[in-house]
Design a protein around this motif. Sequence first.
Motif, PDB file in Angstrom:
ATOM      1  N   PHE A  50      18.564  60.119  15.749  1.00  0.00           N
ATOM      2  CA  PHE A  50      19.487  59.825  16.597  1.00  0.00           C
ATOM      3  C   PHE A  50      19.329  58.565  17.059  1.00  0.00           C
ATOM      4  O   PHE A  50      17.810  58.443  18.373  1.00  0.00           O
ATOM      5  N   THR A  52      18.577  55.647  19.884  1.00  0.00           N
ATOM      6  CA  THR A  52      18.759  55.799  21.540  1.00  0.00           C
ATOM      7  C   THR A  52      18.393  54.522  22.227  1.00  0.00           C
ATOM      8  O   THR A  52      18.224  54.341  23.597  1.00  0.00           O
ATOM      9  N   LEU A 107      16.797  63.765  15.611  1.00  0.00           N
ATOM     10  CA  LEU A 107      17.661  65.067  16.123  1.00  0.00           C
ATOM     11  C   LEU A 107      17.159  66.176  16.744  1.00  0.00           C
ATOM     12  O   LEU A 107      17.578  66.438  17.911  1.00  0.00           O
ATOM     13  N   ASP A 109      14.246  66.769  18.570  1.00  0.00           N
ATOM     14  CA  ASP A 109      13.740  66.097  19.434  1.00  0.00           C
ATOM     15  C   ASP A 109      14.616  65.899  20.618  1.00  0.00           C
ATOM     16  O   ASP A 109      14.228  65.229  22.159  1.00  0.00           O
ATOM     17  N   LEU A 110      16.054  66.283  20.539  1.00  0.00           N
ATOM     18  CA  LEU A 110      16.923  65.834  21.850  1.00  0.00           C
ATOM     19  C   LEU A 110      16.931  66.988  22.525  1.00  0.00           C
ATOM     20  O   LEU A 110      18.158  67.861  22.073  1.00  0.00           O
ATOM     21  N   LEU A 115      14.726  65.985  28.262  1.00  0.00           N
ATOM     22  CA  LEU A 115      15.678  65.126  28.312  1.00  0.00           C
ATOM     23  C   LEU A 115      16.442  65.309  29.810  1.00  0.00           C
ATOM     24  O   LEU A 115      16.602  63.789  30.167  1.00  0.00           O
ATOM     25  N   LEU A 155      23.270  61.503  25.932  1.00  0.00           N
ATOM     26  CA  LEU A 155      22.168  60.592  25.463  1.00  0.00           C
ATOM     27  C   LEU A 155      20.860  61.119  25.887  1.00  0.00           C
ATOM     28  O   LEU A 155      20.114  61.240  25.337  1.00  0.00           O
ATOM     29  N   SER A 156      20.787  62.891  26.957  1.00  0.00           N
ATOM     30  CA  SER A 156      20.131  63.387  27.858  1.00  0.00           C
ATOM     31  C   SER A 156      20.114  65.361  26.240  1.00  0.00           C
ATOM     32  O   SER A 156      20.025  65.863  26.979  1.00  0.00           O
ATOM     33  N   GLY A 157      21.335  65.214  25.775  1.00  0.00           N
ATOM     34  CA  GLY A 157      20.919  66.299  24.535  1.00  0.00           C
ATOM     35  C   GLY A 157      22.676  66.924  25.024  1.00  0.00           C
ATOM     36  O   GLY A 157      22.616  68.367  24.367  1.00  0.00           O
TER      37      GLY A 157
END
Length: 265
Positions: A50, A52, A107, A109-110, A115, A155-157
């Motif tokens: 992903f 970042t 991905l 870890d998203l 987050l 972007l924070s999942g």
Amino acid sequence: MGTPVRLLKWNNGWLMVQTPDRYIGWVDSDAVADMTLDDYLEWKSSERIFYTGKTGDIYGDAEKKKVISDVVAGCILRTSGISGKDYNVILPDGRIGFIPKASAMSLDDLAPEKLLTPENLISCAESFTGIPYLWGGTSVKGFDCSGFVKTVYYLSGIILARDASLQFRHGSETDTVNIPGSLNPGDLLFFGSVREGRPRATHVAMYTGDTEFIHASGMVRINSLDPARTNFSRYRRDTFIGVRRIIGTKYGEGIKPVAGHPWYK
């Protein structure tokens, strides 16, 4: 890049598609890589990263002499491993490239559990300050109002609904009488009108604290609910209709984790 879509219809080089948030629209067929069911299942089970970074380049060689594509925050790419400080990536059309490892994460870890914090949301949103308004925009190349907050949360999942009117249907309702005291950073503020007793949202912003909110209006900017502030927006105050809180709300329609979405996993 890396967004799975369902193909619904073809018409003279245009495809009607449905996106993971269930939104339906038309896209140039040249922008979509068609996949068989087996291709898609292989993609879902593959190792993916992903992106970042805010913006960057994908290089066709490890020496970084030839750019084969740009890349923006939120793009998802398959990876075949790591070479030094780079991810080896595979683009949807099969091209092979390299991007800095420091500009991406797995991905897997998203995770919103890590987050999705007010601090992360505000830092992300403020990093886009000045990016111009673009109707339909959901990337750092240009945002509309709902595309802006959708991207910040993505972007924070978290996948939010696409339009302000749809986003207004989801999340926890919050006290609107005692604002701004009842607001938390990260809350979504909605603006619009009331017709026949029913609020109709046409604009959305994100509260950042201390009476201020950030939104895409002409460009990404910060305004205030406080008439004493120089960045006070009387128009937004007069058209304010409600608040929705995403942080702490249970997942469901309109609020889903990216990594747990069945179209991605």
